[in-house]
Scaffold this motif. Sequence first.
Motif, short mmCIF file in Angstrom:
data_model
loop_
_atom_site.label_atom_id
_atom_site.label_comp_id
_atom_site.label_asym_id
_atom_site.label_seq_id
_atom_site.Cartn_x
_atom_site.Cartn_y
_atom_site.Cartn_z
N PHE A 1 0.50 -1.16 -0.14
CA PHE A 1 -0.26 0.17 0.16
C PHE A 1 1.12 1.08 -0.30
N TRP A 2 2.08 1.55 0.82
CA TRP A 2 2.89 2.79 0.74
C TRP A 2 3.66 3.00 -0.43
N LEU A 3 3.48 1.65 -1.23
CA LEU A 3 4.59 1.99 -2.45
C LEU A 3 3.57 2.79 -3.41
N LEU A 4 2.24 2.77 -3.38
CA LEU A 4 1.30 3.23 -3.92
C LEU A 4 1.10 4.83 -3.51
N VAL A 5 0.92 4.92 -1.84
CA VAL A 5 1.08 5.93 -1.72
C VAL A 5 2.38 6.82 -2.46
N PHE A 6 3.32 6.19 -2.22
CA PHE A 6 4.16 7.22 -3.46
C PHE A 6 3.63 7.18 -4.62
N LEU A 7 3.47 6.53 -5.58
CA LEU A 7 3.04 6.45 -7.29
C LEU A 7 2.22 7.38 -6.83
N PHE B 1 -14.37 0.55 11.57
CA PHE B 1 -14.88 1.54 10.92
C PHE B 1 -13.87 2.52 10.56
N ILE B 2 -14.38 3.07 11.31
CA ILE B 2 -12.82 4.68 12.01
C ILE B 2 -12.11 4.50 12.08
N SER B 3 -11.62 3.59 12.73
CA SER B 3 -10.24 3.15 12.49
C SER B 3 -9.29 2.88 10.67
N LYS B 4 -10.13 2.13 10.11
CA LYS B 4 -9.91 2.34 8.92
C LYS B 4 -9.86 3.38 7.94
N PHE B 5 -10.82 3.45 8.02
CA PHE B 5 -11.13 5.42 7.94
C PHE B 5 -9.68 6.32 8.03
N LEU B 6 -9.33 6.35 9.10
CA LEU B 6 -8.62 6.86 9.64
C LEU B 6 -7.54 6.63 8.96
N ILE B 7 -6.91 4.94 9.16
CA ILE B 7 -6.15 4.81 8.13
C ILE B 7 -5.49 4.89 7.05
N THR B 8 -7.24 4.59 5.78
CA THR B 8 -7.04 5.48 5.02
C THR B 8 -6.81 6.95 4.39
N ALA B 9 -7.67 7.27 5.36
CA ALA B 9 -6.94 9.31 5.44
C ALA B 9 -5.67 9.24 5.28
N MET B 10 -5.05 8.47 6.71
CA MET B 10 -3.44 9.22 6.36
C MET B 10 -2.43 8.72 5.40
N MET B 11 -3.20 7.69 4.46
CA MET B 11 -2.47 7.61 3.08
C MET B 11 -2.93 8.74 2.07
N LEU C 1 -0.70 11.46 3.29
CA LEU C 1 0.13 11.41 3.22
C LEU C 1 1.00 11.38 1.70
N SER C 2 -0.31 11.31 0.51
CA SER C 2 0.85 11.02 -0.97
C SER C 2 -0.14 12.79 -1.08
N SER C 3 -0.71 13.14 -0.49
CA SER C 3 -0.96 15.35 -0.78
C SER C 3 0.42 16.25 -0.52
N ILE C 4 0.81 14.97 0.60
CA ILE C 4 2.12 16.23 1.24
C ILE C 4 3.34 15.93 0.53
N LEU C 5 3.22 14.30 0.04
CA LEU C 5 4.53 14.20 -1.09
C LEU C 5 3.86 14.74 -2.58
N LEU C 6 3.14 15.32 -3.17
CA LEU C 6 2.70 16.24 -4.21
C LEU C 6 3.01 17.35 -4.22
N PHE C 7 3.07 18.04 -2.42
CA PHE C 7 3.25 18.95 -2.33
C PHE C 7 4.52 19.39 -2.92
N ASN D 1 -3.76 23.28 -3.70
CA ASN D 1 -3.54 22.38 -5.05
C ASN D 1 -3.80 21.03 -5.00
N SER D 2 -2.71 20.80 -3.27
CA SER D 2 -1.93 20.00 -2.94
C SER D 2 -3.03 19.01 -2.39
N PHE D 3 -3.54 20.04 -1.08
CA PHE D 3 -4.42 19.16 0.03
C PHE D 3 -6.18 19.97 0.08
#
Length: 234
Positions: A17-23, A101-111, A114-120, A144-146
Motif C-alpha cells: 500500500f505504501w508504494l501506492l501512496v508514493f506512486l 470502521f473509523i480506524s480503517k477510515f483514518l488509516i486510509t485518510a492518513m495514506m 501523505l500522498s498530498s504532502i508528497l505532491l506538495f 492544489n495539493s490538499f
Amino acid sequence: MLPILQADLLKVKRKWFWLLVFLGPFGVIALQGVNYGVRYDWIMQNYPDQWGTLIQFVNMFVCPALLLGMAILASQIASIEHKQTSWKQLLALPVRRRDVFISKFLITAMMIGLSSILLFIGTIVLGVVLGFGWDFSMVAIMENSFYPFLAGIPVLALQLWMSIVSKNQAGPLAIGIFAAVFSTYAYEAPDWLIWKWPLMFPGKDPLPFVGLGLLVGFLIVFAGVLDFKRRDIA
C-alpha cells in the motif's frame, strides 16, 4: 480506538500500500516532467506565469489520480479482513464496531494525506528543477495539493463503506475507476456530484467544495458506521 489503530497499522506495515501512496503523486509529477521536457520552449513562450502554469498543469491529473488512489486503498485495506476471513474474529473481540470502521477510515485518510504532502513537495521540486526559482506562492501549491483531498473525503468514505460491506471487490473498484475517468470530464457536471468536488476550478473559490467535502464526508462516515454496526459481515 488507539489499540485498533495500532493493529491496523501493523496489518498494512509490510503491504505494498505504501508504494501506492508514493506512486500516485510521483506519477502526477513525472507526467508533468515529461510534458515540460517535450514542450518546454513552447510552454515558456505561451505561458509567462511559470509557477501558475505548472500548478494548473499538475492539477489536471490530481483529481483522477486521487479518486483512483482512494478506490484502490479502500479496497485493499478492506480486503485484508476479507481475504483472511477474519471479520467475525475481529468483531468478536471486545471492541466497538464503530471504532473498527473509523480506524480503517483514518488509516486510509492518513495514506491519502501523505500522498498530498508528497505532491506538495514534488510540485516545488519540479518547479525548482525546471529553473522557475523560489518565487512561488506557497498558498497556491498547498491549495492544489490538499484541497482536492479534503473535498474528496465523501468519496473516500463511500469507497471504504462499499469495500467493507462487499466481499467481492470488483464492484467497489469498478465504481472507483469509473469515477476517476468521469472526473476528467466533470467540469460541466452538476455541483452536487461528490466526484466533482476535488476538481480545482480556475477562477472559482474552492473553499465551498472543501467545506462540503468535510461535512458530507462526516455524514457518510456516520452512515457507514450505523450500517456496519447492524450488518452481518462475513
